[in-house]
Structure formats: C-alpha cells, structure tokens
Design an enzyme around this catalytic site. Structure first.
Site, mmCIF file in Angstrom:
data_model
loop_
_atom_site.group_PDB
_atom_site.id
_atom_site.type_symbol
_atom_site.label_atom_id
_atom_site.label_comp_id
_atom_site.label_asym_id
_atom_site.label_seq_id
_atom_site.Cartn_x
_atom_site.Cartn_y
_atom_site.Cartn_z
ATOM 1 N N GLU A 113 -7.729 -13.532 -7.100
ATOM 2 C CA GLU A 113 -8.913 -12.657 -7.329
ATOM 3 C C GLU A 113 -8.889 -12.619 -8.797
ATOM 4 O OE1 GLU A 113 -8.446 -8.907 -5.176
ATOM 5 O OE2 GLU A 113 -8.496 -9.934 -3.257
ATOM 6 N N ARG A 288 -12.091 -7.065 -13.609
ATOM 7 C CA ARG A 288 -13.322 -6.281 -13.175
ATOM 8 C C ARG A 288 -14.072 -5.730 -14.151
ATOM 9 N NH1 ARG A 288 -10.973 -3.884 -7.797
ATOM 10 N NH2 ARG A 288 -10.754 -5.957 -6.904
ATOM 11 N N ARG A 384 -7.230 -1.359 -13.407
ATOM 12 C CA ARG A 384 -6.472 -2.124 -12.271
ATOM 13 C C ARG A 384 -6.446 -3.300 -12.043
ATOM 14 N NH1 ARG A 384 -7.117 -2.199 -6.456
ATOM 15 N NH2 ARG A 384 -9.106 -1.651 -6.869
HETATM 16 P P1 FAD Z 1 -6.618 6.617 1.512
HETATM 17 O O1 FAD Z 1 -6.258 5.441 2.064
HETATM 18 O O2 FAD Z 1 -7.867 6.733 1.045
HETATM 19 O O3 FAD Z 1 -6.071 7.954 2.271
HETATM 20 C C1 FAD Z 1 -6.288 9.198 2.026
HETATM 21 C C2 FAD Z 1 -5.972 9.994 2.988
HETATM 22 O O4 FAD Z 1 -6.096 11.399 2.504
HETATM 23 C C3 FAD Z 1 -7.081 10.091 4.100
HETATM 24 O O5 FAD Z 1 -6.432 10.375 5.463
HETATM 25 C C4 FAD Z 1 -8.147 11.584 3.994
HETATM 26 O O6 FAD Z 1 -8.406 11.954 4.892
HETATM 27 C C5 FAD Z 1 -6.760 12.305 3.543
HETATM 28 N N1 FAD Z 1 -7.359 13.600 2.585
HETATM 29 C C6 FAD Z 1 -7.947 13.776 1.651
HETATM 30 N N2 FAD Z 1 -8.067 14.709 1.056
HETATM 31 C C7 FAD Z 1 -7.523 15.806 1.900
HETATM 32 C C8 FAD Z 1 -7.445 16.868 2.198
HETATM 33 N N3 FAD Z 1 -8.042 17.797 1.374
HETATM 34 N N4 FAD Z 1 -6.842 17.488 3.173
HETATM 35 C C9 FAD Z 1 -6.303 16.623 3.964
HETATM 36 N N5 FAD Z 1 -6.299 15.360 3.942
HETATM 37 C C10 FAD Z 1 -6.862 14.600 2.982
HETATM 38 N N6 FAD Z 1 -6.780 -2.103 -2.721
HETATM 39 C C11 FAD Z 1 -6.153 -3.306 -2.797
HETATM 40 O O7 FAD Z 1 -4.915 -3.215 -3.208
HETATM 41 N N7 FAD Z 1 -6.544 -4.420 -2.094
HETATM 42 C C12 FAD Z 1 -7.840 -4.486 -1.712
HETATM 43 O O8 FAD Z 1 -8.140 -5.544 -1.176
HETATM 44 C C13 FAD Z 1 -8.691 -3.362 -1.703
HETATM 45 N N8 FAD Z 1 -9.987 -3.333 -1.200
HETATM 46 C C14 FAD Z 1 -10.863 -2.166 -1.312
HETATM 47 C C15 FAD Z 1 -12.033 -2.116 -0.406
HETATM 48 C C16 FAD Z 1 -12.581 -0.984 -0.675
HETATM 49 C C17 FAD Z 1 -14.103 -1.012 0.306
HETATM 50 C C18 FAD Z 1 -12.137 0.368 -0.959
HETATM 51 C C19 FAD Z 1 -12.870 1.507 -0.973
HETATM 52 C C20 FAD Z 1 -10.943 0.267 -1.730
HETATM 53 C C21 FAD Z 1 -10.341 -1.003 -1.621
HETATM 54 N N9 FAD Z 1 -8.798 -0.989 -2.383
HETATM 55 C C22 FAD Z 1 -8.304 -2.169 -2.258
HETATM 56 C C23 FAD Z 1 -8.322 0.254 -2.852
HETATM 57 C C24 FAD Z 1 -7.431 0.651 -1.778
HETATM 58 O O9 FAD Z 1 -7.814 0.624 -0.575
HETATM 59 C C25 FAD Z 1 -7.174 2.360 -1.826
HETATM 60 O O10 FAD Z 1 -6.725 2.510 -3.263
HETATM 61 C C26 FAD Z 1 -5.780 2.418 -1.196
HETATM 62 O O11 FAD Z 1 -5.953 2.344 0.301
HETATM 63 C C27 FAD Z 1 -5.480 4.137 -1.101
HETATM 64 O O12 FAD Z 1 -4.462 4.368 -0.176
HETATM 65 P P2 FAD Z 1 -4.103 5.917 -0.116
HETATM 66 O O13 FAD Z 1 -3.133 6.069 0.908
HETATM 67 O O14 FAD Z 1 -3.911 6.270 -1.686
HETATM 68 O O15 FAD Z 1 -5.417 6.726 0.125
HETATM 69 C C1 SIN Z 2 -11.450 -6.707 -3.066
HETATM 70 O O1 SIN Z 2 -11.519 -7.086 -2.097
HETATM 71 O O2 SIN Z 2 -12.408 -7.042 -4.027
HETATM 72 C C2 SIN Z 2 -11.148 -5.271 -3.587
HETATM 73 C C3 SIN Z 2 -9.759 -5.505 -3.910
HETATM 74 C C4 SIN Z 2 -9.299 -4.302 -4.711
HETATM 75 O O3 SIN Z 2 -10.243 -3.287 -4.742
HETATM 76 O O4 SIN Z 2 -8.285 -4.426 -5.189
#
Ligand code: FAD
Ligand code: SIN
Length: 524
Positions: A113, A288, A384
């Site tokens: 990527e 990016r 990032r």
């Molecule tokens: P999340 O997975 O978002 O989980 C957050 C949790 O907190 C949820 O369960 C939510 O309900 C809970 N929550 C929030 N507020 C509250 C509250 N007030 N009370 C109770 N619960 C709450 N990153 C990569 O490294 N590779 C990728 O390929 C990639 N692709 C992506 C594609 C998309 C479309 C998106 C949106 C992001 C992508 N990212 C990628 C980024 C990555 O997915 C996220 O940064 C990562 O999954 C975040 O994980 P997390 O556990 O921190 O939060």
């Molecule tokens: C993507 O698949 O392009 C998202 C990857 C990322 O947000 O790290």
C-alpha cells in the site's frame, strides 16, 4: 445497577477484544459497547495489517517507512517497539484462528500500500477486518470470565471529581475508578467500578460530512478523557483516505482500498488523464496525505466532483478474486470495475492523535489505559502509514494487558463513589435540535478544517463551534440523556480539540496542511 469488575473495557473492536482476552485469566472482565459487538471500524477494515514476515523485508525497512510517512513526527522508540513486536502479535492472531490469504506455495500473500517500500500487508481478500473481528468475538464468547454489555453507552469516567474533590488540568494525581453508563433497558445511568479501565472507543470520523467510519465513530473516549482532564494530543492530524466511492447519499462512504492501487489501479481525471506525476514520483502509491491533497487540488482545478480509479488494464478474474467485496459493491451501484472507472473522493478516515499514552498504553490518569484509534502512542506522527492501525492496536493492547496483570494485586475498588445524579433533567422532545446541530458541526469541520486549512478558516470554524458548544452544553445539562445527545456533545469536544491544535501548529506538517505555512516542496 452498580457493578464491580477487575477489568473494564470500553469498546469491542480489535483493541478492546484482544486486551480482554489477555487479562481474562487474571480477573473478572466487563466489555461495554454502545452498539452490537461487531459494529466497529475493525469490521470495516479492508486492506489488511502490516507486519514484517519474510526477507527481503526487514524491521528496519518498516520502521523507516513508518517514520517517513509520519513526516518525522513519530516517536522513534514507539515505532521500534511496534514494528519489532509485529510478527509475534500476528502469530498470536493466527493462533486465535484468523485466516490470511496465502499464495500457492503456502507463503502469506503480502500486499503493498501507499508509503510501503516492501510487500508486507497481510489480508483476507478485501475484508480483513471482518475476519479479525469474527475471530476475536468467537474467542471472547467462549471465555467464562468475560461479560459483554451490548448497547450500553459510556458517558463519563469516574474520578475524584465525583467525590467532590477539585480536579483541573494541573492536577497530577487524577485516578480513574470506572465509568457511568447509560443502560438501554432502564434508561437510567448505571455505575461500573473497576480496578483498571481500558478505553478502546475507536475513531471520530463522524465529525466530518464525508467519512469511511461507521456511525459508532464519534470520539467518545477522547471526549471523556478530555472532560476528566486527561492529556490529549495530535488531534490536528486527521487522515483523509484518498479513495472512497463517490456516492453522495451514502453514509458511511464505502472505501475503495489502497490495496487496489497496490495491485496496479491508477488514479485519473474524469477524462482519463493521469495526474499523480505532477505531485509525487511514487505516483498513485505516494503516502496518503500527498495523494489526498493531489486529488483535492485536481477537483478544484477541474471543477469536477470526483476523480477516478482505473483498473480496466488489470486481469478481470484476479480483480474479482482479490477484491470480491469491492467488485460486488460497485456492481450494486452500476459500476463494473473490470470495465468502468470508479468515481472516488477523499473521505475522513482516521485520527492519528487522541488520548496520550506511554509504551504500556497508560494514559495521564492513573489506572486508565487507552488502545487503538482513540489513543495517541506516537506511532503515526503527523500521518499514519497504511495498515499500521490494526497492528498498533494489537501491540499496545498486549502491552497494556501485561502492565495491568503485573499491577492487579496493588489496586482496589473505590467504594465511596456516588451514583449518577439525574435530578432536574427532563426528556428532550426536540430531537431536531440535536440532528441539526450535528449537521452544522459536520459542515463547519468539512468546510474549514478539511484537507487544506488556513488561519482564517480555522478562526471561522472556532467561532462557529463556540455557539454550537454553548447551545449543546445547555441542552445536555437539562436533558434526560440519550446516546445521540452524548455523541453530539462528544463530537463538539473533538471538533474543538482538532481546531485548537491545528491553530497551535504554526507549520504545514503531514496531514495538517495550511495555506499560511506553505512547504517549499512536497516531502519525500
Ligand atoms: P473500533 O474497532 O472502531 O471499535 C470501537 C468500539 O468502541 C466499538 O465497539 C464501539 O461501539 C465502542 N464505543 C465507542 N464509543 C463508546 C461508548 N461511548 N460507550 C460504549 N462503547 C463505545 N486499519 C488498518 O490497519 N488496516 C486496514 O485495512 C484498515 N482499513 C480500514 C477501512 C475502513 C473503512 C475504516 C473505517 C478503517 C480502516 N482502518 C484500517 C482503520 C482501523 O480499522 C481502525 O483504526 C481500527 O479498527 C480501530 O480499532 P479500535 O478497536 O480502536 O476501534
Ligand atoms: C485501505 O484498505 O486502504 C485502508 C487501510 C488503512 O486505513 O490502513
């Protein structure tokens, strides 16, 4: 309801679930999540998870790529920790049951990527996050020590403030005793007391008009810590993903993974002309921030609403094999990606800053940890590197778990905490106020605090936000709480932090690009 647990986890994405699985052998765990378990950004992740697996890749190359993408604002020690621990953490994920694609020879089929000098992104077709989330949920459901409270909304952290002791931004010994949560069954606010609390609440993309983030991404964790007077940093560095599907009425915007460009897809204008050569020698695979700014500029030059991603020169069966979700989604809106160009626009995607934590995920508040997108470890600096986010969550949830396991015997509950005081609150029957303020907020942030900023735009955003802030605090103080009003309040807090930190940064750096501080040339 009043509950006592050893480990409280707020959030059921990769950061919350991996931590819960690790600490569960050592005490009672409660995961609070404001929606269904799988409603997370983790489930949306497409491209994959970056890790050093084979030569010619090396830790050193991944470290340097991360630092270059971060525009030299990364904490080098944290980058080294994350990358050198990457292989171990991936092996653990595989042991839990996650399946990543392999080549015919049995090696992992690594993708590339933007900003990566080697092929190092492990993936499960174009739905890597869903594979990881489902694997972790299977493990969590099997664990007898883990209780899950779905649809419970964490409102505020509990600190000395709730014992009537003054806490301000200069207080150095703030302690966290748990959290107040909105109970969806009773509409009352419950008290959960814990020895340790992990915030894993994800991102805040919903502060903008166009975002790839799911509806849950409303910056709740960052806002809660800010209100509890914890340290927040680097909020100005908002990553706009260059390529979300242009489909104006769809929220969230559907992501077209960067891995498609890694696979050979090329950015073009609507009339089929390539443009990335004007901006960066790495063309469509530049970091990016550079690609998003280039697209933003092209849209301004041409007056078009979008640019395009062209994959028609790639092999049809391979596109369908590697990117089945994208192929099916685009087909559902009338675009055959093996033949037609895909209309794309940048969309708010990731917040690099957040709750400041150290190398064990410890925040500035005692017994309060943070991991995942809501945290700021220092890994990403000003931008990032793609696919480093899932990895960061794995590494720092592991480290936080090790730390609390070592400390569990030295911490006890605070039994004096009072229950939530809901006196004088009435049901808000004017939801239009909340809905309209949310739209205004998103419009302010998108118009003045987007990919390209200026001092004047930031000042205008700041002044407009102040009005919204005052109106919303007033409404919040008088209302019986609902998730929507809490989310609005949190997003306004987040918007304020983004604007304030952007105003304080008197330079263009990484994702923060200001017309008032031009760079002599794009960085390498
Ligand atoms: P999340 O997975 O978002 O989980 C957050 C949790 O907190 C949820 O369960 C939510 O309900 C809970 N929550 C929030 N507020 C509250 C509250 N007030 N009370 C109770 N619960 C709450 N990153 C990569 O490294 N590779 C990728 O390929 C990639 N692709 C992506 C594609 C998309 C479309 C998106 C949106 C992001 C992508 N990212 C990628 C980024 C990555 O997915 C996220 O940064 C990562 O999954 C975040 O994980 P997390 O556990 O921190 O939060
Ligand atoms: C993507 O698949 O392009 C998202 C990857 C990322 O947000 O790290």
């Amino acid at each position: 309801m009043r509950k006592y647990v050893d480990f409280l986890v707020i959030g059921s994405g990769i950061a919350g679930l991996t931590y819960a699985l690790k600490v569960a052998k050592h005490g009672k765990v409660c995961i609070v999540t404001k929606s269904k378990m799988e409603d997370t950004a983790t489930s949306y992740a497409q491209g994959g998870i970056a890790a050093v697996m084979y030569t010619p890749d090396s830790f050193e190359k991944h470290i340097q790529d991360t630092i270059i993408a971060g525009d030299s604002l990364c904490d080098e020690n944290i980058v080294r920790i994350t990358i050198t621990e990457s292989t171990e953490r991936i092996k653990e994920l595989i042991k839990w049951g996650a399946k990543f694609d392999k080549t015919k020879s049995g090696r992992y089929d690594l993708a590339k990527e933007g900003g990566h000098s080697e092929y190092r992104v492990l993936h499960h077709k174009d739905s890597t996050g869903l594979e990881i989330e489902n694997t972790l949920l299977d493990q969590v459901h099997k664990h007898p020590n883990i209780e899950v409270l779905e649809d419970f909304f964490a409102i505020d952290l509990i600190t000395q403030h709730h014992l009537g002791i003054e806490v301000n931004r200069r207080t150095i010994n703030i302690e966290c005793y748990g959290v107040y949560v909105l109970n969806p069954r009773t509409y009352l606010v419950d008290t959960i007391l814990s020895k340790f609390t992990l915030i894993a609440t994800g991102g805040a993309g919903n502060v903008y008009n166009v975002t790839t983030n799911p509806p849950i991404a409303t910056g709740d964790g960052v806002a809660m810590v800010y209100r509890a007077k914890g340290v927040i940093e680097n909020m100005e560095f908002i990553q706009f993903h260059p390529t979300a599907l242009y489909n104006p009425n769809e929220r969230p915007a559907f992501l077209i993974t960067e891995a498609l460009r890694g696979f050979g897809a090329i950015l073009k204008n609507i009339d089929g002309r390539e443009f990335m050569q004007k901006y960066d020698a790495r063309l469509s695979l530049a970091p990016r921030d550079i690609v998003a700014r280039a697209i933003d500029n092209e849209m301004k030059l041409t007056g078009d609403d979008y640019v395009c991603l062209d994959c028609h020169h790639l092999k049809k069966n391979e596109i369908i094999h590697h990117f089945p979700t994208i192929y099916a989604k685009c087909l559902s809106v009338g675009i055959d990606i093996t033949r037609d160009m895909i209309p794309v626009v940048p969309a708010a995607h990731y917040i690099c800053g957040g709750i400041k934590v150290d190398e064990f995920g410890r925040s500035s508040i005692a017994n309060l940890y943070a991991s995942g997108e809501c945290s700021s470890t220092g890994l990403h600096g000003a931008n990032r590197l793609a696919s480093n986010s899932l990895l960061e969550s794995l590494v720092f949830s592991h480290r936080a778990a090790q730390d609390v396991i070592n400390r569990i015997k030295s911490v006890d509950f605070n039994f004096k905490i009072p229950d939530w005081n809901a006196e004088g609150m009435v049901l808000n029957e004017e939801m239009i106020l909340v809905t309209q303020s949310m739209k205004e907020l998103q419009s302010i942030m998108s118009s003045y605090v987007g990919i390209v900023r200026s001092n004047l735009r930031l000042k205008r955003a700041f002044d407009r936000l102040e009005i919204l802030y005052n109106e919303t605090e007033d409404l919040y103080d008088k209302s019986i709480l609902t998730p929507r009003i809490c989310e609005l309040r949190n997003l306004i807090n987040v918007g304020y932090l983004i604007i304030k930190m952007a105003m304080n940064r008197k330079e263009s750096r990484g994702l923060h690009f200001s017309l008032d501080y031009p760079r002599s040339s794009e960085r390498k």
